[in-house]
Every structure is written in C-alpha cells, then in structure tokens.
Design a protein around this motif. Structure first.
Motif, PDB file in Angstrom:
ATOM      1  N   ALA A 169      -9.663  -1.160   2.374  1.00 10.26           N
ATOM      2  CA  ALA A 169      -9.890  -0.508   1.089  1.00 10.26           C
ATOM      3  C   ALA A 169     -10.150   0.980   1.262  1.00 10.26           C
ATOM      4  O   ALA A 169      -9.618   1.815   0.516  1.00 10.26           O
ATOM      5  CB  ALA A 169     -11.058  -1.177   0.371  1.00 10.26           C
ATOM      6  N   VAL A 170     -10.961   1.331   2.248  1.00 11.65           N
ATOM      7  CA  VAL A 170     -11.279   2.743   2.485  1.00 11.65           C
ATOM      8  C   VAL A 170     -10.019   3.509   2.883  1.00 11.65           C
ATOM      9  O   VAL A 170      -9.788   4.637   2.430  1.00 11.65           O
ATOM     10  CB  VAL A 170     -12.371   2.884   3.565  1.00 11.65           C
ATOM     11  N   ALA A 171      -9.190   2.897   3.710  1.00 11.00           N
ATOM     12  CA  ALA A 171      -7.967   3.577   4.155  1.00 11.00           C
ATOM     13  C   ALA A 171      -7.052   3.884   2.974  1.00 11.00           C
ATOM     14  O   ALA A 171      -6.482   4.983   2.893  1.00 11.00           O
ATOM     15  CB  ALA A 171      -7.243   2.709   5.179  1.00 11.00           C
ATOM     16  N   LEU A 172      -6.918   2.946   2.046  1.00  9.55           N
ATOM     17  CA  LEU A 172      -6.063   3.204   0.889  1.00  9.55           C
ATOM     18  C   LEU A 172      -6.693   4.248  -0.028  1.00  9.55           C
ATOM     19  O   LEU A 172      -5.987   5.127  -0.549  1.00  9.55           O
ATOM     20  CB  LEU A 172      -5.802   1.915   0.117  1.00  9.55           C
ATOM     21  N   ARG A 173      -7.985   4.178  -0.225  1.00 15.12           N
ATOM     22  CA  ARG A 173      -8.641   5.187  -1.061  1.00 15.12           C
ATOM     23  C   ARG A 173      -8.433   6.581  -0.481  1.00 15.12           C
ATOM     24  O   ARG A 173      -8.098   7.527  -1.205  1.00 15.12           O
ATOM     25  CB  ARG A 173     -10.144   4.905  -1.154  1.00 15.12           C
ATOM     26  N   GLU A 174      -8.610   6.732   0.815  1.00 14.77           N
ATOM     27  CA  GLU A 174      -8.448   8.046   1.450  1.00 14.77           C
ATOM     28  C   GLU A 174      -6.999   8.507   1.370  1.00 14.77           C
ATOM     29  O   GLU A 174      -6.722   9.700   1.178  1.00 14.77           O
ATOM     30  CB  GLU A 174      -8.920   7.980   2.900  1.00 14.77           C
ATOM     31  N   ARG A 175      -6.095   7.559   1.499  1.00  8.91           N
ATOM     32  CA  ARG A 175      -4.677   7.912   1.408  1.00  8.91           C
ATOM     33  C   ARG A 175      -4.336   8.427   0.012  1.00  8.91           C
ATOM     34  O   ARG A 175      -3.601   9.413  -0.144  1.00  8.91           O
ATOM     35  CB  ARG A 175      -3.838   6.684   1.745  1.00  8.91           C
ATOM     36  N   LEU A 176      -4.866   7.766  -1.012  1.00  4.42           N
ATOM     37  CA  LEU A 176      -4.631   8.220  -2.381  1.00  4.42           C
ATOM     38  C   LEU A 176      -5.290   9.571  -2.620  1.00  4.42           C
ATOM     39  O   LEU A 176      -4.709  10.450  -3.267  1.00  4.42           O
ATOM     40  CB  LEU A 176      -5.170   7.190  -3.370  1.00  4.42           C
ATOM     41  N   THR A 177      -6.483   9.739  -2.121  1.00  2.19           N
ATOM     42  CA  THR A 177      -7.187  11.019  -2.285  1.00  2.19           C
ATOM     43  C   THR A 177      -6.386  12.156  -1.657  1.00  2.19           C
ATOM     44  O   THR A 177      -6.273  13.247  -2.224  1.00  2.19           O
ATOM     45  CB  THR A 177      -8.583  10.948  -1.651  1.00  2.19           C
ATOM     46  N   ASP A 178      -5.807  11.894  -0.496  1.00  2.00           N
ATOM     47  CA  ASP A 178      -5.050  12.929   0.213  1.00  2.00           C
ATOM     48  C   ASP A 178      -3.845  13.424  -0.582  1.00  2.00           C
ATOM     49  O   ASP A 178      -3.409  14.574  -0.406  1.00  2.00           O
ATOM     50  CB  ASP A 178      -4.577  12.404   1.568  1.00  2.00           C
ATOM     51  N   THR A 202       0.826  -1.209   0.000  1.00  2.00           N
ATOM     52  CA  THR A 202       0.000   0.000   0.000  1.00  2.00           C
ATOM     53  C   THR A 202       0.866   1.267   0.000  1.00  2.00           C
ATOM     54  O   THR A 202       0.500   2.262  -0.616  1.00  2.00           O
ATOM     55  CB  THR A 202      -0.944   0.004   1.212  1.00  2.00           C
ATOM     56  N   ASP A 203       2.016   1.221   0.662  1.00  2.00           N
ATOM     57  CA  ASP A 203       2.943   2.356   0.626  1.00  2.00           C
ATOM     58  C   ASP A 203       3.478   2.557  -0.787  1.00  2.00           C
ATOM     59  O   ASP A 203       3.625   3.693  -1.266  1.00  2.00           O
ATOM     60  CB  ASP A 203       4.117   2.131   1.579  1.00  2.00           C
ATOM     61  N   ILE A 204       3.788   1.441  -1.447  1.00  2.00           N
ATOM     62  CA  ILE A 204       4.305   1.525  -2.813  1.00  2.00           C
ATOM     63  C   ILE A 204       3.252   2.125  -3.734  1.00  2.00           C
ATOM     64  O   ILE A 204       3.549   2.999  -4.555  1.00  2.00           O
ATOM     65  CB  ILE A 204       4.737   0.129  -3.299  1.00  2.00           C
ATOM     66  N   ALA A 205       2.004   1.691  -3.592  1.00  2.00           N
ATOM     67  CA  ALA A 205       0.929   2.214  -4.433  1.00  2.00           C
ATOM     68  C   ALA A 205       0.732   3.708  -4.202  1.00  2.00           C
ATOM     69  O   ALA A 205       0.628   4.493  -5.151  1.00  2.00           O
ATOM     70  CB  ALA A 205      -0.360   1.453  -4.152  1.00  2.00           C
ATOM     71  N   ALA A 206       0.690   4.112  -2.942  1.00  2.00           N
ATOM     72  CA  ALA A 206       0.512   5.534  -2.647  1.00  2.00           C
ATOM     73  C   ALA A 206       1.698   6.352  -3.135  1.00  2.00           C
ATOM     74  O   ALA A 206       1.545   7.504  -3.570  1.00  2.00           O
ATOM     75  CB  ALA A 206       0.322   5.728  -1.141  1.00  2.00           C
ATOM     76  N   GLY A 207       2.886   5.753  -3.114  1.00  2.00           N
ATOM     77  CA  GLY A 207       4.074   6.462  -3.561  1.00  2.00           C
ATOM     78  C   GLY A 207       4.075   6.762  -5.045  1.00  2.00           C
ATOM     79  O   GLY A 207       4.716   7.726  -5.488  1.00  2.00           O
ATOM     80  N   ILE A 208       3.377   5.951  -5.838  1.00  2.00           N
ATOM     81  CA  ILE A 208       3.275   6.237  -7.272  1.00  2.00           C
ATOM     82  C   ILE A 208       2.635   7.601  -7.486  1.00  2.00           C
ATOM     83  O   ILE A 208       3.047   8.374  -8.362  1.00  2.00           O
ATOM     84  CB  ILE A 208       2.453   5.148  -7.980  1.00  2.00           C
TER      85      ILE A 208
END
Length: 347
Positions: A68-77, A34-40
């Motif tokens: 799933a919600v946590a990753l979506r919010e992280r990407l949105t941020d 999830t860190d790798i995905a957000a880092g993109i």
C-alpha cells in the motif's frame, strides 16, 4: 487546483476517476493493476482516483503495508492521490457457514488499514451490507484511521426501495460524519444507453419490449413488462446477463428523491455507460446533481465511473477524459445556470 479537476473555482467539489473504468485492462493482465492505476494519473486523465482494493493485489483481502505504501508513494510522485477505496465483505466462511460479526470485522479490518496506508480519505461498501452491529463495531477504527465509510446507493436502490430506508436510518442514527452515503447517478437515468439497447436488440429481445425500453423507460408499466418477460422465461439466453441490468443497475428516479437525505451524502459516482448524449440522457443527471448541491455544504468527490465496458470495447482513458469534460461543464451548468448556460459533450 489539481490539474483543473475542481468543477470550477466557485465550488469546493473535486472530480475524480475510478480505476474501475480500466477493468478490462486489469482482466487482460498485460500490465500489473498497480501500473494501470498509476497510469491514470501519470497520463493526465485525473490526479484524484478511486481504487478497487480487490483488483490491486493477489494478497487481497489482507494486503501488506509495504504494498500500500509503495503505491501511495508512486501516485504521489506523479502528482496523484487516492480518494475512496472500494472494499468488500465476504459473509461466508464456507457454502453453509456464515461469518459472525467478529469474523466480518476481522475480514474488513486489514482493508481499512490498507486504505489508510494508500492515503485514502474513505472506503466504500454497498448500502446496508455492513449492518448496524458492524457499523458500531467499526466506528472507533474509522476515527483512529481518519477514514469515512461510504455506503453506496445505485441503480434501483432509491431511498424508498425495499430495505434501503432502514439502512439509511441506521446511518442517520449514528450521527457520525465518518459514516455517510455515496450516491451513484445510475439512480437518475432519464433514458437507457443506446449502446446497451443495441446489445439487447442483437441478443434477440422481443421488438415490442425493446421499443418500450427505448421510448418509455420512465413509465412504471415498462418495468412491469421487464419483470413479466423474465418470469415467463422469455429472455433470450444470450441476453440474460445484460438484461438483469434493467432490474438492478439502471434506475428511474428523479434527483428530488435525494433532497431529504442530502445532509448524509458525502460523495457521488457519476456513472456513465456510453457518451451518446441524445436528449441529454448523460448530461441532464449531472446538471441535476449540480443543481441539487447548490447552496448545500457538500464538499466531497464526484467520481467518473464507466459501467459500459461490460459491452463496449473502447479505450478507458479516452472515454474517461471525455466524460470528465462533460461532467465538469454539466455540473457547473446546474450549479450556476446563468454562468454556464449549456454543456455539450466533447467530440
């Protein structure tokens, strides 16, 4: 415009990047997937990304809503969102017992729900894997979750390849915009990647076949020779895994084979293996796609997907940035040749 990832302002298409490109990083597990995905997104590579659900969480295939919600919010941020999520169906309950249609649906359903919680607009399966019964079974859920199911064509899976026409007919018969095709441009390879050919040479492939693969990839006789060597047991063991790409992952079709099914195509994977654009082997399929889409109603995503990390030890972010730049220029060149007369790979 999301970080200038539209091809150009005259087109409704969006360029995205696949987290699949970072597979070696996921395997090394030095950082959570999830860190790798957000880092993109946070590193500015792309604001729209595709995810592989099986790479994200150990809870796959039934991730929790909270994950799933946590990753979506992280990407949105960080200014990002998910376009398509790769999902899968395990057809076997045991080595000897297949799942029935209800069990297949039950295996897939939580993945769809996770995709919705991630904010994705679609999910992706290999062409024909679902089958007509599961497609009909899943239709109401796709509508409920506001998702599109994409069945992916890639490599040797041209529209006239064995079993592919039936799968396309099943999708066309449903006449439902929530079930569409995704085309991987590995179907449209005018030549093989030089880095791949170097690996085959190092693996001891016979020089005569290597020469044919280098110079005559599109000739039907070349594929015949590939099959003949395999059947004769002549493929060196150390090259065997890479060799199978010639029969599965690398295609030899013209973009013209897509014209009749264009109304069913909802997305593309812009597959690349390396960035050696000698003889336009990387950029020409992209220009062809841009030309194909000229005047069409296509409004989907075109996703950069790097397959060469199987044999190349390069930085995923750097490779993806360069490919996205090349893709943007090449697609625009095909879409409007007078405005974009050339497309060169960035240094």
């Amino acid at each position: 415009m999301e970080r200038s990832l539209q091809v150009h302002r005259e087109t409704p298409w969006t360029l995205s990047a696949s987290a699949f490109n970072w597979t070696p990083d996921v395997i090394r597990a030095e950082h959570p997937a999830t860190d790798i995905a957000a880092g993109i997104v946070s590193s500015g590579v792309a604001s729209v990304i595709e995810l592989e659900l099986g790479q994200l969480w150990r809870s796959f295939p039934d991730p929790s809503k909270a994950e799933a919600v946590a990753l979506r919010e992280r990407l949105t941020d960080v200014g990002g969102r998910v376009s398509i999520v790769g999902v899968s169906i395990d057809d076997w309950l045991s080595p000897t017992r297949r799942r029935d249609e209800e069990q297949r649906f039950a295996f897939l359903r939580p993945q769809l729900e996770a995709a919705r919680e991630l904010g994705a607009e679609g999910i992706r399966l290999p062409i024909g894997q679902a089958g007509p019964m599961l497609l009909r079974r899943i239709q109401p859920l796709l509508h409920e979750l506001r998702l599109t199911l994409y069945e992916e064509l890639q490599g040797q899976q041209a529209p006239d390849a064995p079993q592919v026409p039936r799968a396309i007919e099943d999708i066309a018969a449903l006449d439902d915009p929530s079930i569409r095709l995704l085309v991987d441009t590995s179907m449209l390879m005018p030549a093989l990647p030089p880095s791949y050919l170097e690996q085959l040479a190092a693996g001891g492939l016979p020089p005569d076949l290597l020469a044919r693969l280098t110079n005559d990839w599109l000739e039907p006789a070349t594929l015949d020779a590939v099959v003949a060597l395999l059947r004769a047991g002549g493929v060196p063991p150390q090259a065997h895994t890479l060799y199978m790409n010639l029969l599965v992952r690398f295609g030899r079709s013209s973009v013209d084979v897509l014209r009749d099914i264009l109304p069913l195509i909802g997305a593309f994977h812009l597959k690349f293996w390396d960035l050696d654009d000698t003889d336009d082997r990387v950029s020409q399929p992209l220009r062809d796609v841009g030309s194909l889409l000229r005047g069409s109603e296509f409004t989907g995503t075109l996703c950069s997907e790097w397959g060469g990390h199987e044999w190349l030890d390069d930085d995923a972010a750097g490779m993806t940035r360069r490919h996205l730049a090349l893709a943007r220029a090449s697609l625009a060149s095909g879409f409007n040749p007078s405005r974009h007369p050339s497309a060169q790979a960035p240094a």
